[in-house]
Scaffold this motif. Sequence first.
Motif, PDB file in Angstrom:
ATOM      1  N   THR A  11      -3.231  -8.919  -4.868  1.00 51.90           N
ATOM      2  CA  THR A  11      -2.047  -9.027  -4.019  1.00 51.90           C
ATOM      3  C   THR A  11      -1.354  -7.670  -3.983  1.00 51.90           C
ATOM      4  O   THR A  11      -1.061  -7.076  -5.033  1.00 51.90           O
ATOM      5  N   GLY A  12      -1.118  -7.137  -2.780  1.00 51.75           N
ATOM      6  CA  GLY A  12      -0.456  -5.842  -2.642  1.00 51.75           C
ATOM      7  C   GLY A  12       1.026  -5.927  -3.008  1.00 51.75           C
ATOM      8  O   GLY A  12       1.649  -7.001  -2.943  1.00 51.75           O
ATOM      9  N   ASN A  13       1.590  -4.751  -3.389  1.00 53.54           N
ATOM     10  CA  ASN A  13       3.030  -4.700  -3.685  1.00 53.54           C
ATOM     11  C   ASN A  13       3.760  -3.650  -2.842  1.00 53.54           C
ATOM     12  O   ASN A  13       4.920  -3.353  -3.076  1.00 53.54           O
ATOM     13  N   GLY A  14       3.045  -3.091  -1.886  1.00 55.48           N
ATOM     14  CA  GLY A  14       3.661  -2.109  -1.001  1.00 55.48           C
ATOM     15  C   GLY A  14       3.576  -0.682  -1.490  1.00 55.48           C
ATOM     16  O   GLY A  14       3.872   0.246  -0.739  1.00 55.48           O
ATOM     17  N   SER A  15       3.180  -0.483  -2.768  1.00 52.99           N
ATOM     18  CA  SER A  15       3.109   0.884  -3.299  1.00 52.99           C
ATOM     19  C   SER A  15       1.773   1.170  -3.998  1.00 52.99           C
ATOM     20  O   SER A  15       1.310   2.309  -3.993  1.00 52.99           O
ATOM     21  N   ALA A  16       1.167   0.162  -4.598  1.00 54.66           N
ATOM     22  CA  ALA A  16      -0.089   0.380  -5.324  1.00 54.66           C
ATOM     23  C   ALA A  16      -1.244   0.656  -4.360  1.00 54.66           C
ATOM     24  O   ALA A  16      -1.404  -0.028  -3.343  1.00 54.66           O
ATOM     25  N   THR A  17      -2.035   1.662  -4.705  1.00 57.33           N
ATOM     26  CA  THR A  17      -3.231   1.981  -3.918  1.00 57.33           C
ATOM     27  C   THR A  17      -4.509   1.743  -4.711  1.00 57.33           C
ATOM     28  O   THR A  17      -5.583   1.618  -4.111  1.00 57.33           O
ATOM     29  N   ASP A  18      -4.399   1.688  -6.051  1.00 55.38           N
ATOM     30  CA  ASP A  18      -5.580   1.543  -6.897  1.00 55.38           C
ATOM     31  C   ASP A  18      -5.691   0.112  -7.431  1.00 55.38           C
ATOM     32  O   ASP A  18      -4.699  -0.462  -7.916  1.00 55.38           O
ATOM     33  N   PHE A  19      -6.897  -0.441  -7.373  1.00 55.80           N
ATOM     34  CA  PHE A  19      -7.146  -1.786  -7.873  1.00 55.80           C
ATOM     35  C   PHE A  19      -8.435  -1.752  -8.694  1.00 55.80           C
ATOM     36  O   PHE A  19      -9.464  -1.254  -8.235  1.00 55.80           O
ATOM     37  N   SER A  20      -8.359  -2.267  -9.932  1.00 54.17           N
ATOM     38  CA  SER A  20      -9.502  -2.226 -10.855  1.00 54.17           C
ATOM     39  C   SER A  20     -10.492  -3.338 -10.525  1.00 54.17           C
ATOM     40  O   SER A  20     -10.109  -4.501 -10.368  1.00 54.17           O
ATOM     41  N   LYS A  79     -21.390  -1.057  -0.457  1.00 53.93           N
ATOM     42  CA  LYS A  79     -21.773  -2.253  -1.188  1.00 53.93           C
ATOM     43  C   LYS A  79     -20.619  -3.246  -1.269  1.00 53.93           C
ATOM     44  O   LYS A  79     -20.726  -4.258  -1.982  1.00 53.93           O
ATOM     45  N   LEU A  80     -19.516  -2.981  -0.576  1.00 62.08           N
ATOM     46  CA  LEU A  80     -18.348  -3.855  -0.615  1.00 62.08           C
ATOM     47  C   LEU A  80     -17.931  -4.250   0.805  1.00 62.08           C
ATOM     48  O   LEU A  80     -18.121  -3.499   1.762  1.00 62.08           O
ATOM     49  N   ILE A  81     -17.349  -5.449   0.932  1.00 59.35           N
ATOM     50  CA  ILE A  81     -16.630  -5.852   2.137  1.00 59.35           C
ATOM     51  C   ILE A  81     -15.208  -6.149   1.688  1.00 59.35           C
ATOM     52  O   ILE A  81     -14.986  -7.002   0.826  1.00 59.35           O
ATOM     53  N   VAL A  82     -14.242  -5.403   2.213  1.00 53.32           N
ATOM     54  CA  VAL A  82     -12.842  -5.518   1.785  1.00 53.32           C
ATOM     55  C   VAL A  82     -12.001  -6.016   2.962  1.00 53.32           C
ATOM     56  O   VAL A  82     -12.093  -5.477   4.078  1.00 53.32           O
ATOM     57  N   THR A  83     -11.190  -7.061   2.716  1.00 55.28           N
ATOM     58  CA  THR A  83     -10.275  -7.565   3.749  1.00 55.28           C
ATOM     59  C   THR A  83      -8.851  -7.506   3.222  1.00 55.28           C
ATOM     60  O   THR A  83      -8.607  -7.693   2.025  1.00 55.28           O
ATOM     61  N   VAL A  84      -7.921  -7.194   4.120  1.00 54.29           N
ATOM     62  CA  VAL A  84      -6.495  -7.208   3.801  1.00 54.29           C
ATOM     63  C   VAL A  84      -5.828  -8.118   4.829  1.00 54.29           C
ATOM     64  O   VAL A  84      -5.881  -7.841   6.038  1.00 54.29           O
ATOM     65  N   ASN A  85      -5.247  -9.212   4.331  1.00 53.30           N
ATOM     66  CA  ASN A  85      -4.666 -10.222   5.222  1.00 53.30           C
ATOM     67  C   ASN A  85      -5.663 -10.630   6.304  1.00 53.30           C
ATOM     68  O   ASN A  85      -5.368 -10.637   7.497  1.00 53.30           O
ATOM     69  N   SER A  93      -3.963   4.152   2.058  1.00 58.18           N
ATOM     70  CA  SER A  93      -2.530   3.843   2.120  1.00 58.18           C
ATOM     71  C   SER A  93      -2.315   2.484   1.473  1.00 58.18           C
ATOM     72  O   SER A  93      -3.179   1.599   1.559  1.00 58.18           O
ATOM     73  N   ALA A  94      -1.186   2.325   0.791  1.00 60.68           N
ATOM     74  CA  ALA A  94      -0.942   1.120   0.007  1.00 60.68           C
ATOM     75  C   ALA A  94      -0.845  -0.117   0.900  1.00 60.68           C
ATOM     76  O   ALA A  94      -0.124  -0.116   1.901  1.00 60.68           O
ATOM     77  N   PRO A  95      -1.555  -1.194   0.565  1.00 63.02           N
ATOM     78  CA  PRO A  95      -1.388  -2.456   1.292  1.00 63.02           C
ATOM     79  C   PRO A  95       0.050  -2.969   1.175  1.00 63.02           C
ATOM     80  O   PRO A  95       0.723  -2.731   0.165  1.00 63.02           O
ATOM     81  N   ALA A  96       0.488  -3.660   2.182  1.00 57.71           N
ATOM     82  CA  ALA A  96       1.865  -4.138   2.212  1.00 57.71           C
ATOM     83  C   ALA A  96       2.142  -5.121   1.075  1.00 57.71           C
ATOM     84  O   ALA A  96       1.229  -5.722   0.509  1.00 57.71           O
ATOM     85  N   ALA A  97       3.422  -5.261   0.742  1.00 55.68           N
ATOM     86  CA  ALA A  97       3.824  -6.209  -0.292  1.00 55.68           C
ATOM     87  C   ALA A  97       3.368  -7.618   0.100  1.00 55.68           C
ATOM     88  O   ALA A  97       3.477  -8.013   1.266  1.00 55.68           O
ATOM     89  N   SER A  98       2.815  -8.335  -0.862  1.00 52.89           N
ATOM     90  CA  SER A  98       2.323  -9.708  -0.702  1.00 52.89           C
ATOM     91  C   SER A  98       1.040  -9.791   0.128  1.00 52.89           C
ATOM     92  O   SER A  98       0.548 -10.890   0.398  1.00 52.89           O
ATOM     93  N   ALA A  99       0.497  -8.652   0.550  1.00 51.30           N
ATOM     94  CA  ALA A  99      -0.767  -8.691   1.305  1.00 51.30           C
ATOM     95  C   ALA A  99      -1.891  -9.235   0.428  1.00 51.30           C
ATOM     96  O   ALA A  99      -2.011  -8.891  -0.747  1.00 51.30           O
ATOM     97  N   ARG A 100      -2.716 -10.102   0.983  1.00 56.28           N
ATOM     98  CA  ARG A 100      -3.838 -10.678   0.240  1.00 56.28           C
ATOM     99  C   ARG A 100      -5.067  -9.783   0.444  1.00 56.28           C
ATOM    100  O   ARG A 100      -5.497  -9.550   1.573  1.00 56.28           O
ATOM    101  N   ILE A 101      -5.612  -9.324  -0.672  1.00 56.09           N
ATOM    102  CA  ILE A 101      -6.738  -8.390  -0.632  1.00 56.09           C
ATOM    103  C   ILE A 101      -7.950  -9.089  -1.263  1.00 56.09           C
ATOM    104  O   ILE A 101      -7.872  -9.584  -2.395  1.00 56.09           O
TER     105      ILE A 101
END
Length: 280
Positions: free
Chosen positions: A219-228, A238-244, A267-275
């Motif tokens: 879940t995005g928070n509007g500022s985070a760009t890195d996800f482990s 090798k990935l398929i990534v969706t945001v909202n 760029s950081a996903p928006a706050a509450s965005a589902r990734i």
Amino acid sequence: MTASQVQAALASDWAQKTTGTVDGSGYSAKYWAGQAAGSAAAVTANTVIPADVFTGDGVKTDFTISRPVGYPGALMVTVAGVPQAPLDAYTTPATTTLRFSSAPASGVVISVRYLDKEAQSGAAAAEEWANKTSGPVSGSTEYSAKYYAQSIAANAATASQQATSAANSAAASAGSATASANSATASAASATQAQSYMSQAQGYAAAAGGSNVAPQVFTGNGSATDFSLSTAASSVHKLIVTVNYVVQDSLDAYVLVNSGATLRFTSAPAASARIVVRYI
């Protein structure tokens, strides 16, 4: 040539000879490693990803698919040509059931593609060429790379025993003992090389298989760009990534850092965005 030297030469042939057979009927471990590599390459180059096609009626949410899958990430689903996000837009409550979170509109085309290559017969064939030890490879009279590697190891052990006997024999000259020891060393090196070829063959067979890593949800928070990531990815492809529910472009929307263990958005996903991150 001493008996130990003959055994060493034979072990070397079983390890790496590629021009013809070793004993008139059998081929070397290196030869079969090449066969396994060819089988794996054929799977990668020639696999046609199967698909199911349905038509929505505005009411139905469950569709029976033709191939069993273990998790939603094993499918790529589009509705009216628009890619759908696994877990959010659809799930697989049973191995042959595709369930949408809301019914597709009446008349729209639903396409279901299978991303799991492990079901492809070529991968199984490559695995047999690499590993099978209980009889010949299916559909062939020949044996796997692992089978021949084990034969080489046995030949090397025999040569080593003969070298020890020669060294302990009072009748053996110092020169013969040295030659036998050198032959045993060459046999051991040949066996090691054969094991290396077998490992290569196993790697080729594994490469033919698809990913079985389950999708991850953030879940995005509007500022985070890195996800482990729970499992490091070798490439953004090798990935398929969706945001909202929107599929992101792997060429400019994100990169992999930390040896593939971290997904970094440009760029950081928006706050509450589902990734959702899916492995393919």
